[in-house]
Scaffold this motif. Structure first.
Motif, PDB file in Angstrom:
ATOM      1  N   UNK A   1       0.810  -1.226   0.000  1.00 12.56           N
ATOM      2  CA  UNK A   1       0.000   0.000   0.000  1.00 12.56           C
ATOM      3  C   UNK A   1       0.841   1.273   0.000  1.00 12.56           C
ATOM      4  N   UNK A   2       2.046   1.218   0.551  1.00 13.75           N
ATOM      5  CA  UNK A   2       2.915   2.398   0.483  1.00 13.75           C
ATOM      6  C   UNK A   2       3.193   2.785  -0.963  1.00 13.75           C
ATOM      7  N   UNK A   3       3.341   1.784  -1.804  1.00  5.38           N
ATOM      8  CA  UNK A   3       3.595   2.042  -3.219  1.00  5.38           C
ATOM      9  C   UNK A   3       2.430   2.800  -3.843  1.00  5.38           C
ATOM     10  N   UNK A   4       1.216   2.435  -3.450  1.00  8.00           N
ATOM     11  CA  UNK A   4       0.031   3.104  -3.997  1.00  8.00           C
ATOM     12  C   UNK A   4      -0.166   4.497  -3.412  1.00  8.00           C
ATOM     13  N   UNK A   5       0.488   4.773  -2.284  1.00  5.66           N
ATOM     14  CA  UNK A   5       0.312   6.049  -1.603  1.00  5.66           C
ATOM     15  C   UNK A   5       1.519   6.975  -1.768  1.00  5.66           C
ATOM     16  N   UNK A   6       2.342   6.709  -2.769  1.00  5.64           N
ATOM     17  CA  UNK A   6       3.589   7.472  -2.909  1.00  5.64           C
ATOM     18  C   UNK A   6       3.382   8.985  -2.877  1.00  5.64           C
ATOM     19  N   UNK A   7       2.362   9.451  -3.552  1.00  8.26           N
ATOM     20  CA  UNK A   7       2.160  10.895  -3.608  1.00  8.26           C
ATOM     21  C   UNK A   7       1.772  11.482  -2.248  1.00  8.26           C
ATOM     22  N   UNK A   8       1.271  10.618  -1.345  1.00 12.55           N
ATOM     23  CA  UNK A   8       0.866  11.084  -0.023  1.00 12.55           C
ATOM     24  C   UNK A   8       1.969  10.925   1.025  1.00 12.55           C
ATOM     25  N   UNK A   9       2.937  10.045   0.767  1.00 14.05           N
ATOM     26  CA  UNK A   9       3.982   9.768   1.756  1.00 14.05           C
ATOM     27  C   UNK A   9       5.312  10.400   1.372  1.00 14.05           C
ATOM     28  N   UNK A  10       5.266  11.416   0.525  1.00 13.58           N
ATOM     29  CA  UNK A  10       6.503  12.038   0.043  1.00 13.58           C
ATOM     30  C   UNK A  10       7.350  12.592   1.185  1.00 13.58           C
ATOM     31  N   UNK A  11       6.690  13.033   2.270  1.00 14.32           N
ATOM     32  CA  UNK A  11       7.425  13.598   3.401  1.00 14.32           C
ATOM     33  C   UNK A  11       7.831  12.542   4.424  1.00 14.32           C
ATOM     34  N   UNK A  12       7.423  11.306   4.194  1.00 12.05           N
ATOM     35  CA  UNK A  12       7.644  10.242   5.170  1.00 12.05           C
ATOM     36  C   UNK A  12       8.755   9.306   4.720  1.00 12.05           C
ATOM     37  N   UNK A  13       9.344   8.635   5.700  1.00 18.91           N
ATOM     38  CA  UNK A  13      10.272   7.547   5.398  1.00 18.91           C
ATOM     39  C   UNK A  13      10.001   6.408   6.367  1.00 18.91           C
ATOM     40  N   UNK A  14       9.877   5.197   5.822  1.00 17.04           N
ATOM     41  CA  UNK A  14       9.751   4.001   6.640  1.00 17.04           C
ATOM     42  C   UNK A  14      11.147   3.566   7.064  1.00 17.04           C
ATOM     43  N   UNK A  15      11.412   3.624   8.350  1.00 18.40           N
ATOM     44  CA  UNK A  15      12.690   3.174   8.902  1.00 18.40           C
ATOM     45  C   UNK A  15      12.486   1.768   9.456  1.00 18.40           C
ATOM     46  N   UNK A  16      13.214   0.814   8.894  1.00 16.36           N
ATOM     47  CA  UNK A  16      13.097  -0.588   9.298  1.00 16.36           C
ATOM     48  C   UNK A  16      14.314  -0.944  10.132  1.00 16.36           C
ATOM     49  N   UNK A  17      14.083  -1.209  11.406  1.00 13.02           N
ATOM     50  CA  UNK A  17      15.163  -1.542  12.338  1.00 13.02           C
ATOM     51  C   UNK A  17      14.954  -2.951  12.866  1.00 13.02           C
ATOM     52  N   UNK A  18      15.976  -3.787  12.733  1.00 15.75           N
ATOM     53  CA  UNK A  18      15.847  -5.133  13.264  1.00 15.75           C
ATOM     54  C   UNK A  18      16.863  -6.089  12.689  1.00 15.75           C
ATOM     55  N   UNK A  19      16.875  -7.273  13.255  1.00 18.16           N
ATOM     56  CA  UNK A  19      17.788  -8.332  12.840  1.00 18.16           C
ATOM     57  C   UNK A  19      17.228  -9.048  11.615  1.00 18.16           C
ATOM     58  N   UNK A  20      18.060  -9.308  10.648  1.00 20.24           N
ATOM     59  CA  UNK A  20      17.674 -10.062   9.456  1.00 20.24           C
ATOM     60  C   UNK A  20      17.544 -11.531   9.819  1.00 20.24           C
ATOM     61  N   UNK A  21      16.324 -12.058   9.740  1.00 25.29           N
ATOM     62  CA  UNK A  21      16.088 -13.455  10.113  1.00 25.29           C
ATOM     63  C   UNK A  21      15.699 -14.253   8.872  1.00 25.29           C
ATOM     64  N   UNK A  22      16.345 -15.413   8.699  1.00 24.79           N
ATOM     65  CA  UNK A  22      16.080 -16.306   7.557  1.00 24.79           C
ATOM     66  C   UNK A  22      16.380 -15.637   6.219  1.00 24.79           C
ATOM     67  N   UNK A  23      17.202 -14.585   6.230  1.00 24.01           N
ATOM     68  CA  UNK A  23      17.508 -13.889   4.983  1.00 24.01           C
ATOM     69  C   UNK A  23      16.342 -13.107   4.428  1.00 24.01           C
ATOM     70  N   UNK A  24      15.331 -12.859   5.263  1.00 23.36           N
ATOM     71  CA  UNK A  24      14.112 -12.204   4.767  1.00 23.36           C
ATOM     72  C   UNK A  24      14.369 -10.753   4.358  1.00 23.36           C
ATOM     73  N   UNK A  25      15.369 -10.119   4.943  1.00 20.72           N
ATOM     74  CA  UNK A  25      15.632  -8.729   4.571  1.00 20.72           C
ATOM     75  C   UNK A  25      15.959  -8.613   3.089  1.00 20.72           C
ATOM     76  N   UNK A  26      16.658  -9.616   2.551  1.00 15.52           N
ATOM     77  CA  UNK A  26      16.968  -9.592   1.115  1.00 15.52           C
ATOM     78  C   UNK A  26      15.690  -9.574   0.287  1.00 15.52           C
ATOM     79  N   UNK A  27      14.690 -10.344   0.712  1.00 15.44           N
ATOM     80  CA  UNK A  27      13.414 -10.394   0.002  1.00 15.44           C
ATOM     81  C   UNK A  27      12.685  -9.051   0.114  1.00 15.44           C
ATOM     82  N   UNK A  28      12.746  -8.463   1.296  1.00 16.28           N
ATOM     83  CA  UNK A  28      12.078  -7.175   1.498  1.00 16.28           C
ATOM     84  C   UNK A  28      12.765  -6.082   0.675  1.00 16.28           C
ATOM     85  N   UNK A  29      14.098  -6.097   0.668  1.00 13.80           N
ATOM     86  CA  UNK A  29      14.839  -5.101  -0.120  1.00 13.80           C
ATOM     87  C   UNK A  29      14.533  -5.239  -1.608  1.00 13.80           C
ATOM     88  N   UNK A  30      14.379  -6.487  -2.076  1.00 17.04           N
ATOM     89  CA  UNK A  30      14.028  -6.700  -3.477  1.00 17.04           C
ATOM     90  C   UNK A  30      12.652  -6.129  -3.777  1.00 17.04           C
TER      91      UNK A  30
END
Length: 226
Positions: free
Chosen positions: A56-85
Protein backbone atom coordinates in the motif's frame (compact mmCIF):
# COMPACT_ATOMS: atom_id res chain seq x y z
CA UNK A 1 -11.61 -26.53 31.02
CA UNK A 2 -9.70 -24.97 33.90
CA UNK A 3 -9.94 -21.20 34.42
CA UNK A 4 -7.36 -19.17 32.51
CA UNK A 5 -5.47 -16.25 34.00
CA UNK A 6 -4.35 -13.72 31.39
CA UNK A 7 -1.62 -11.37 32.64
CA UNK A 8 0.02 -9.15 30.02
CA UNK A 9 3.64 -8.38 29.33
CA UNK A 10 4.86 -5.15 30.85
CA UNK A 11 7.36 -2.36 30.52
CA UNK A 12 9.50 -0.76 33.17
CA UNK A 13 8.80 2.54 34.83
CA UNK A 14 12.32 3.51 33.73
CA UNK A 15 11.23 3.23 30.10
CA UNK A 16 8.20 5.42 30.74
CA UNK A 17 10.41 8.06 32.37
CA UNK A 18 13.20 7.83 29.80
CA UNK A 19 13.89 10.37 27.09
CA UNK A 20 15.20 9.81 23.60
CA UNK A 21 17.19 12.11 21.36
CA UNK A 22 15.42 12.15 18.03
CA UNK A 23 17.95 14.59 16.58
CA UNK A 24 20.80 12.20 17.41
CA UNK A 25 18.97 9.38 15.64
CA UNK A 26 18.39 11.52 12.56
CA UNK A 27 22.02 12.63 12.52
CA UNK A 28 23.32 9.08 12.83
CA UNK A 29 21.28 7.81 9.89
CA UNK A 30 21.27 10.89 7.67
CA UNK A 31 17.59 11.73 8.11
CA UNK A 32 16.64 15.39 7.73
CA UNK A 33 14.61 17.30 10.30
CA UNK A 34 11.77 17.56 7.76
CA UNK A 35 11.49 13.81 7.23
CA UNK A 36 8.51 12.29 9.04
CA UNK A 37 9.44 8.87 10.37
CA UNK A 38 7.31 5.73 10.26
CA UNK A 39 9.16 3.19 12.42
CA UNK A 40 9.17 -0.60 12.24
CA UNK A 41 11.30 -2.20 14.95
CA UNK A 42 11.46 -5.97 15.28
CA UNK A 43 12.83 -9.09 13.68
CA UNK A 44 12.84 -8.84 9.90
CA UNK A 45 11.09 -12.13 9.36
CA UNK A 46 8.15 -13.30 7.21
CA UNK A 47 5.53 -13.32 9.98
CA UNK A 48 6.05 -9.60 10.62
CA UNK A 49 4.22 -8.83 7.37
CA UNK A 50 6.42 -6.10 5.92
CA UNK A 51 5.24 -6.79 2.33
CA UNK A 52 1.67 -6.00 3.50
CA UNK A 53 2.95 -2.54 4.41
CA UNK A 54 5.13 -1.93 1.39
CA UNK A 55 2.40 -2.74 -1.13
CA UNK A 56 0.00 0.00 0.00
CA UNK A 57 2.92 2.40 0.48
CA UNK A 58 3.60 2.04 -3.22
CA UNK A 59 0.03 3.10 -4.00
CA UNK A 60 0.31 6.05 -1.60
CA UNK A 61 3.59 7.47 -2.91
CA UNK A 62 2.16 10.89 -3.61
CA UNK A 63 0.87 11.08 -0.02
CA UNK A 64 3.98 9.77 1.76
CA UNK A 65 6.50 12.04 0.04
CA UNK A 66 7.42 13.60 3.40
CA UNK A 67 7.64 10.24 5.17
CA UNK A 68 10.27 7.55 5.40
CA UNK A 69 9.75 4.00 6.64
CA UNK A 70 12.69 3.17 8.90
CA UNK A 71 13.10 -0.59 9.30
CA UNK A 72 15.16 -1.54 12.34
CA UNK A 73 15.85 -5.13 13.26
CA UNK A 74 17.79 -8.33 12.84
CA UNK A 75 17.67 -10.06 9.46
CA UNK A 76 16.09 -13.46 10.11
CA UNK A 77 16.08 -16.31 7.56
CA UNK A 78 17.51 -13.89 4.98
CA UNK A 79 14.11 -12.20 4.77
CA UNK A 80 15.63 -8.73 4.57
CA UNK A 81 16.97 -9.59 1.12
CA UNK A 82 13.41 -10.39 0.00
CA UNK A 83 12.08 -7.17 1.50
CA UNK A 84 14.84 -5.10 -0.12
CA UNK A 85 14.03 -6.70 -3.48
CA UNK A 86 10.35 -5.80 -3.05
CA UNK A 87 11.34 -2.23 -2.19
CA UNK A 88 13.19 -2.02 -5.50
CA UNK A 89 10.37 -3.65 -7.47
CA UNK A 90 7.91 -1.11 -6.03
CA UNK A 91 10.35 1.79 -6.62
CA UNK A 92 10.32 2.67 -2.94
CA UNK A 93 14.07 3.12 -2.47
CA UNK A 94 13.69 6.77 -1.45
CA UNK A 95 10.86 5.94 0.97
CA UNK A 96 12.48 3.10 2.94
CA UNK A 97 15.68 2.88 4.97
CA UNK A 98 17.15 -0.15 6.73
CA UNK A 99 19.19 0.73 9.84
CA UNK A 100 19.97 -2.68 11.36
CA UNK A 101 19.18 -3.74 14.94
CA UNK A 102 18.87 -1.04 17.62
CA UNK A 103 19.37 -1.47 21.34
CA UNK A 104 19.52 0.63 24.49
CA UNK A 105 19.62 4.38 23.97
CA UNK A 106 19.78 3.97 20.20
CA UNK A 107 16.39 2.27 20.31
CA UNK A 108 14.96 4.94 22.59
CA UNK A 109 16.26 7.62 20.22
CA UNK A 110 14.49 5.91 17.32
CA UNK A 111 11.15 6.10 19.15
CA UNK A 112 11.83 9.76 19.95
CA UNK A 113 12.29 10.49 16.25
CA UNK A 114 9.23 8.52 15.10
CA UNK A 115 5.75 9.94 14.63
CA UNK A 116 4.15 6.54 14.09
CA UNK A 117 5.08 2.95 14.93
CA UNK A 118 3.92 0.14 12.66
CA UNK A 119 3.80 -3.63 13.18
CA UNK A 120 1.96 -5.22 10.21
CA UNK A 121 2.17 -8.78 11.51
CA UNK A 122 0.51 -11.97 10.35
CA UNK A 123 0.89 -13.50 13.82
CA UNK A 124 1.83 -12.19 17.26
CA UNK A 125 1.49 -13.01 20.93
CA UNK A 126 1.86 -9.89 23.07
CA UNK A 127 4.58 -7.87 21.33
CA UNK A 128 6.72 -5.83 23.69
CA UNK A 129 7.56 -3.41 20.87
CA UNK A 130 3.99 -2.11 20.95
CA UNK A 131 4.33 -1.45 24.68
CA UNK A 132 7.65 0.28 24.07
CA UNK A 133 6.10 2.49 21.41
CA UNK A 134 3.17 3.43 23.65
CA UNK A 135 5.49 3.99 26.58
CA UNK A 136 7.54 6.35 24.43
CA UNK A 137 4.43 8.29 23.43
CA UNK A 138 4.24 7.03 19.84
CA UNK A 139 0.88 6.00 18.31
CA UNK A 140 0.73 2.48 16.89
CA UNK A 141 -0.62 0.93 13.71
CA UNK A 142 -0.86 -2.84 13.99
CA UNK A 143 -3.05 -5.77 12.96
CA UNK A 144 -5.57 -7.95 14.73
CA UNK A 145 -2.88 -10.63 14.80
CA UNK A 146 -2.09 -9.15 18.23
CA UNK A 147 -4.60 -8.50 21.05
CA UNK A 148 -4.51 -4.71 20.95
CA UNK A 149 -8.10 -3.51 20.58
CA UNK A 150 -7.22 -0.89 23.23
CA UNK A 151 -5.45 1.07 20.52
CA UNK A 152 -8.93 1.85 19.22
CA UNK A 153 -10.83 2.13 22.50
CA UNK A 154 -8.20 4.49 23.94
CA UNK A 155 -7.75 6.43 20.67
CA UNK A 156 -4.01 5.86 20.51
CA UNK A 157 -3.63 3.93 17.27
CA UNK A 158 -5.05 1.69 14.56
CA UNK A 159 -5.97 -2.00 14.92
CA UNK A 160 -6.90 -3.55 11.58
CA UNK A 161 -7.22 -6.84 9.74
CA UNK A 162 -3.89 -8.33 8.61
CA UNK A 163 -4.36 -7.45 4.95
CA UNK A 164 -2.60 -5.00 2.66
CA UNK A 165 -5.90 -3.21 1.99
CA UNK A 166 -6.71 -2.67 5.66
CA UNK A 167 -3.16 -1.63 6.50
CA UNK A 168 -3.16 0.78 3.57
CA UNK A 169 -6.44 2.36 4.64
CA UNK A 170 -5.13 2.84 8.18
CA UNK A 171 -1.83 4.20 6.90
CA UNK A 172 -3.66 6.73 4.72
CA UNK A 173 -5.66 7.86 7.75
CA UNK A 174 -2.51 8.09 9.90
CA UNK A 175 -0.38 10.11 7.50
CA UNK A 176 -3.25 12.54 6.97
CA UNK A 177 -3.07 13.46 10.66
CA UNK A 178 -1.12 16.49 11.76
CA UNK A 179 1.97 16.06 13.97
CA UNK A 180 -0.08 17.56 16.82
CA UNK A 181 -2.84 14.95 16.39
CA UNK A 182 -0.31 12.13 16.36
CA UNK A 183 1.41 13.47 19.47
CA UNK A 184 -1.94 13.64 21.26
CA UNK A 185 -2.63 10.01 20.31
CA UNK A 186 0.83 9.08 21.56
CA UNK A 187 0.22 10.75 24.92
CA UNK A 188 -3.02 8.80 25.33
CA UNK A 189 -1.08 5.62 24.60
CA UNK A 190 1.56 6.54 27.16
CA UNK A 191 -1.13 7.10 29.78
CA UNK A 192 -2.60 3.67 28.97
CA UNK A 193 0.80 1.99 29.32
CA UNK A 194 1.46 3.73 32.63
CA UNK A 195 -1.94 2.75 34.00
CA UNK A 196 -2.10 -0.90 32.95
CA UNK A 197 1.18 -2.25 31.61
CA UNK A 198 4.05 -1.55 34.00
CA UNK A 199 5.93 -4.46 35.53
CA UNK A 200 4.75 -3.22 38.94
CA UNK A 201 1.15 -3.64 37.79
CA UNK A 202 1.96 -7.08 36.37
CA UNK A 203 3.57 -8.10 39.67
CA UNK A 204 0.47 -7.03 41.63
CA UNK A 205 -1.71 -9.09 39.30
CA UNK A 206 0.53 -12.13 39.82
CA UNK A 207 0.32 -11.73 43.60
CA UNK A 208 -3.46 -11.33 43.35
CA UNK A 209 -3.67 -14.55 41.34
CA UNK A 210 -1.57 -16.49 43.84
CA UNK A 211 -3.67 -15.21 46.74
CA UNK A 212 -6.83 -16.45 45.01
CA UNK A 213 -5.28 -19.85 44.30
CA UNK A 214 -4.38 -20.13 48.00
CA UNK A 215 -7.92 -19.27 49.03
CA UNK A 216 -6.87 -15.90 50.45
CA UNK A 217 -8.68 -13.60 48.05
CA UNK A 218 -11.43 -13.30 45.47
CA UNK A 219 -11.09 -14.42 41.86
CA UNK A 220 -9.32 -11.67 39.87
CA UNK A 221 -11.16 -10.08 36.98
CA UNK A 222 -8.40 -11.24 34.59
CA UNK A 223 -9.30 -14.90 35.15
CA UNK A 224 -11.49 -16.37 32.43
CA UNK A 225 -13.95 -19.14 33.22
CA UNK A 226 -14.30 -21.53 30.28
Amino acid sequence: KNPLAVIPNGISEDWLLSHGDGAAFRCRFGLSEETRILLFLGRITPKKGLPMLLQPMSALKSYVADWKLVIAGVNEFGHQDEVELLVKQLSLESYVQFVGPLFGQDKRNAFAAAELFVLPSHSEGAPVTILEALGAGVPVLTTKASPWDELVTHHCGWWVEPTAQAIGDALFDAIARSPEELRAMGMRGKALAAEKYTWTRVAHQTIELCAWLLGQGKMPDFVWQV
